[in-house]
Design a protein around this motif. Structure first.
Motif, PDB file in Angstrom:
ATOM      1  N   GLY A 191     -11.226   2.630 -11.351  1.00 16.15           N
ATOM      2  CA  GLY A 191     -10.680   1.432 -10.723  1.00 16.15           C
ATOM      3  C   GLY A 191      -9.474   0.912 -11.497  1.00 16.15           C
ATOM      4  N   LYS A 192      -9.587   0.985 -12.820  1.00 13.93           N
ATOM      5  CA  LYS A 192      -8.502   0.546 -13.698  1.00 13.93           C
ATOM      6  C   LYS A 192      -7.244   1.392 -13.456  1.00 13.93           C
ATOM      7  N   GLU A 193      -7.469   2.703 -13.335  1.00 14.54           N
ATOM      8  CA  GLU A 193      -6.343   3.615 -13.133  1.00 14.54           C
ATOM      9  C   GLU A 193      -5.681   3.362 -11.788  1.00 14.54           C
ATOM     10  N   ILE A 194      -6.507   3.036 -10.774  1.00 17.89           N
ATOM     11  CA  ILE A 194      -5.943   2.751  -9.452  1.00 17.89           C
ATOM     12  C   ILE A 194      -4.996   1.560  -9.553  1.00 17.89           C
ATOM     13  N   ASN A 195      -5.446   0.499 -10.235  1.00 17.86           N
ATOM     14  CA  ASN A 195      -4.601  -0.684 -10.381  1.00 17.86           C
ATOM     15  C   ASN A 195      -3.298  -0.351 -11.087  1.00 17.86           C
ATOM     16  N   LYS A 196      -3.400   0.475 -12.138  1.00 15.44           N
ATOM     17  CA  LYS A 196      -2.219   0.842 -12.908  1.00 15.44           C
ATOM     18  C   LYS A 196      -1.233   1.585 -12.031  1.00 15.44           C
ATOM     19  N   LYS A 197      -1.774   2.546 -11.299  1.00 18.32           N
ATOM     20  CA  LYS A 197      -0.936   3.386 -10.465  1.00 18.32           C
ATOM     21  C   LYS A 197      -0.280   2.546  -9.373  1.00 18.32           C
ATOM     22  N   TRP A 198      -1.086   1.651  -8.786  1.00 21.12           N
ATOM     23  CA  TRP A 198      -0.560   0.815  -7.711  1.00 21.12           C
ATOM     24  C   TRP A 198       0.580  -0.050  -8.240  1.00 21.12           C
ATOM     25  N   GLN A 199       0.355  -0.642  -9.432  1.00 23.56           N
ATOM     26  CA  GLN A 199       1.377  -1.523  -9.997  1.00 23.56           C
ATOM     27  C   GLN A 199       2.683  -0.758 -10.234  1.00 23.56           C
ATOM     28  N   SER A 200       2.581   0.452 -10.784  1.00 18.66           N
ATOM     29  CA  SER A 200       3.814   1.135 -11.157  1.00 18.66           C
ATOM     30  C   SER A 200       4.458   1.850  -9.977  1.00 18.66           C
ATOM     31  N   GLU A 201       3.678   2.241  -8.971  1.00 25.45           N
ATOM     32  CA  GLU A 201       4.296   3.003  -7.893  1.00 25.45           C
ATOM     33  C   GLU A 201       4.485   2.209  -6.606  1.00 25.45           C
ATOM     34  N   VAL A 202       3.491   1.411  -6.234  1.00 28.82           N
ATOM     35  CA  VAL A 202       3.606   0.703  -4.953  1.00 28.82           C
ATOM     36  C   VAL A 202       4.315  -0.643  -5.134  1.00 28.82           C
ATOM     37  N   ALA A 203       3.845  -1.445  -6.102  1.00 31.89           N
ATOM     38  CA  ALA A 203       4.443  -2.770  -6.279  1.00 31.89           C
ATOM     39  C   ALA A 203       5.893  -2.649  -6.732  1.00 31.89           C
ATOM     40  N   ALA A 204       6.179  -1.645  -7.565  1.00 30.75           N
ATOM     41  CA  ALA A 204       7.509  -1.572  -8.179  1.00 30.75           C
ATOM     42  C   ALA A 204       8.443  -0.642  -7.420  1.00 30.75           C
ATOM     43  N   GLN A 205       8.058  -0.246  -6.214  1.00 31.12           N
ATOM     44  CA  GLN A 205       8.922   0.732  -5.533  1.00 31.12           C
ATOM     45  C   GLN A 205      10.276   0.150  -5.180  1.00 31.12           C
TER      46      GLN A 205
END
Lengths: 389, 281
Positions: A375-389
């Motif tokens: 779950g932690k990794e999902i949040n990390k990935k989302w923050q760096s790839e989806v939020a910051a796109q």
């Protein structure tokens, strides 16, 4: 409101002081109870009192203050001392207390039963502080779904669950989507009318993100907490990136579960993923318009059970088992469903017929994800790839 | 023991308690987080966390975003507060009285409440948008969930105190100096740039350090009304620490923020030392 809060803080501190004082006095009764257990000559001659720590919103507190008297009326030999720790402040310290007490060889730190989410269950599994629960000591455990118990290695009882559903404004949306693909289509066709919250700030958004990531993966992947599966998230991330162009503000993800509910209430968006209990609660208080409706989709968003754990070193396990047996009985579960607007912790087929009927439709799509630390990794990935796109 | 030695001991014993408290609650934690920030994931010590901080695209944009917000907020706060303070110092009348009565109000409103108030006011369908709509404006700029929102919130939080600071500095400028300058024929602008500004410049510097440090470490407003990415460092730090549970990276971010603050703090301390030097000479 603030008055209530002050009164509440006062109350909590009183309870804390009380529990400290009681802790001092308790030592003797502890010893005698332990001695009594050792002798087993006089069954139920003494009442055993155990401390039950739980956390959450006000509705959780209300729930236990209803269930505990129900239980005590039936079991005069057991007393439950509820210790409510307000949400957000106390959960971590309570866990740390159990762990510290274990490390200092001081038993369970006077905490005999603890309620929390999956994270604490997993942490306690690594630290080896939870007791393994079995049907021989808690007969009603047979009512609970075996797979859910297996997910937590029988260290915790999922006693209730709430699920994430689609909440929508039925004035604007006549034909709510019923499957994931329909939902994604709807988002693309209605730009800026859908919002999900930042997944690291609340379960509703987190559920939307997780569901998207696991859409392209085999069914059993949702019980897999092995990091190797992360390489297969790519397609889901791309989907979320694409949806980012169509969500509220072309890529604005409000903070907290309440953030999206506020947008739905003000009419800025027409559809959001949200916790069923929050939506029902806010409709009943008039914070959300009465035209708000809910829809579960297939395959469903995840729901999160809340668990009860018994610290391994507790000295009052027999009394705690009695209480747990009551909590997973259909009678107590009915109360939980009615009070929390949530899902029962036991299998629906073990619930009274009218409850089974009320869940028709809703329960079919609800899935339990057990991803452990991923779950932690999902949040990390989302923050760096989806939020910051 | 000679008298001088005794006096010296007394001096040290007077300073010691505050020095110890400083060591205990400031210096040691800073050293602790410095050590934490140098720990890599395998337990050894290297600069990997700092390397990540400055090479990761997201972290770098967070740092730049934080600096942009901080510098823009600081400049705006200083200009607005200075104008307000000067206006209140050299004018009389109803308007001045009302400003004097009201400009402190924001200090007494808790920041969470003020932030939600701003969301209500400036949100996409907030009051401002609705009022403008009636005047025929169809579109409303996105302020909430944007950098503009954070800057506006920072103005709200920082203007009262800064105005107060500058106001007290301005009231220390003696009327006689200004009047004598007028007597010898100096114009308004000339008085301002040659007299008032130099006399209050040091307070301006102090105020700017306060605003800078307050803004760079702010959390509530950026968390609630900032964009999802880039984030301000405070929000990002909370996420790294609380959600990603990467204590080392969080410590590195915190230490970097501390370095930026101490760079600004250096000017504050230097101006303080200068003043001390002037007094004793």
């Amino acid at each position: 409101m603030s008055n209530k809060k002050t009164a509440f803080t006062l109350l909590t501190s009183l309870v804390l002081v009380g529990s400290l004082l009681a802790g001092c006095g308790d030592k003797n009764s502890n010893d005698s109870a332990a001695a009594g257990n050792g002798a087993t000559a006089e069954p139920a001659a003494k009442t055993t009192e155990f401390s039950f720590y739980y956390t959450g919103s006000q509705n959780v507190d209300d729930l236990w203050k209803t269930l505990i008297p129900m239980f005590e009326a039936k079991n005069p030999d057991v007393k439950v001392k509820p210790v409510y720790v307000a949400s957000g402040t106390g959960a971590q310290p309570t866990y740390d207390r159990i762990l510290a007490a274990k490390q200092a060889n001081k038993g369970s730190g006077d905490i005999d039963l603890y309620e929390d989410g999956i994270d604490s269950v997993n942490k306690g599994k690594n630290d080896d502080i939870w007791d393994t629960l079995s049907e021989s000591s808690i007969p009603n455990l047979k009512n609970v779904d075996e797979n859910t118990l297996k997910d937590v290695s029988n260290l915790a009882i999922p006693y209730r669950a709430s699920a994430v559903l689609l909440a929508y404004n039925s004035d604007k949306v006549k034909d709510a989507p019923k499957t994931l693909d329909e939902l994604y289509d709807w988002i693309r066709k209605n730009p800026e009318k859908f919002a999900y919250n930042d997944p690291s700030t609340g379960g509703a958004g987190s559920s939307f993100v997780t569901t998207a990531l696991y859409k392209f993966l085999p069914e059993e992947a949702i019980h897999n907490s092995d990091p190797s599966i992360m390489s297969q998230w790519g397609q889901g991330i791309d989907l979320l990136k694409d949806l980012g162009k169509y969500v509220y503000g072309k890529g604005i993800y409000p903070k907290k579960n309440q953030g999206t509910l506020d947008l739905l209430a003000s009419g800025e968006v027409d559809m959001i993923p949200a916790w069923s209990d929050m939506v029902l609660d806010q409709i009943s208080k008039g914070q959300l318009p009465a035209t708000t409706k809910m829809q579960q989709i297939t395959p469903g968003f995840n729901g999160g059970p809340t668990y009860l754990m018994v610290p391994k070193l507790s000295e009052k396990k027999d009394a705690v088992y009695k209480f747990l047996d009551f909590v997973v009985s259909p009678e107590a579960q009915t109360e939980i469903v009615n009070k929390m607007h949530g899902f029962p912790g036991i299998k629906l087929s073990n619930m009274p017929q009218e409850i089974q009927d009320s869940f028709k439709g809703a329960s079919e799509g609800y899935r339990t994800f057990n991803l452990g630390d991923l779950g932690k990794e999902i949040n990390k990935k989302w923050q760096s790839e989806v939020a910051a796109q | 023991m000679s008298k001088q030695a005794r006096r010296g001991l007394l001096g040290i014993s007077l300073v010691l308690p505050s020095f110890l408290i400083l060591v205990l609650i400031v210096v040691l934690p800073i050293l602790g987080s410095l050590k934490e920030s140098l720990t890599n994931h395998s337990g050894g010590y290297d600069l990997s966390n700092y390397k990540y901080l400055f090479t990761d695209k997201l972290m770098r944009s967070n740092i730049i975003f934080t600096l942009e917000v901080t510098i823009a907020s600081t400049l705006l706060v200083l200009v607005i507060s200075y104008v307000l303070a000067v206006y209140m110092r050299f004018n009389q009348g109803m308007a001045v009285n009302w400003i004097r009565r009201m400009y402190m109000i924001p200090i007494f409103i808790p920041s969470v409440i003020a932030t939600y108030g701003l969301i209500q006011l400036l949100g996409n369908r907030g009051w401002a948008a609705r009022i403008l709509y009636h005047f025929g404006s169809e579109s409303f700029p996105r302020i909430i969930f944007d950098m503009k929102g954070i800057i506006i919130a920072n103005l709200w939080f920082n203007i009262p105190f800064t105005t107060m600071l500058l106001g007290s500095a301005l009231s220390a400028v003696p009327n006689s100096v200004i009047e004598s300058a007028k007597d010898v024929g100096a114009g308004k602008l000339r008085i301002f740039f040659k007299l008032i500004l130099p006399l209050t410049f040091k307070t301006l510097l102090v105020a700017s350090t306060f605003v800078f440090m307050g803004v760079i470490g702010s959390f509530t407003a950026p968390f609630l009304i900032g964009p999802n990415a880039p984030q301000m460092l405070g929000v990002s730090m909370e996420q790294i620490f609380g959600v990603f549970q990467d204590r080392q990276l969080a410590a590195a971010t915190a230490f970097f923020t501390f370095l930026m603050c101490s760079f600004v703090g250096y000017f504050y301390i230097r101006s303080m030392i200068k003043e001390e030097g002037m007094r004793s000479s």
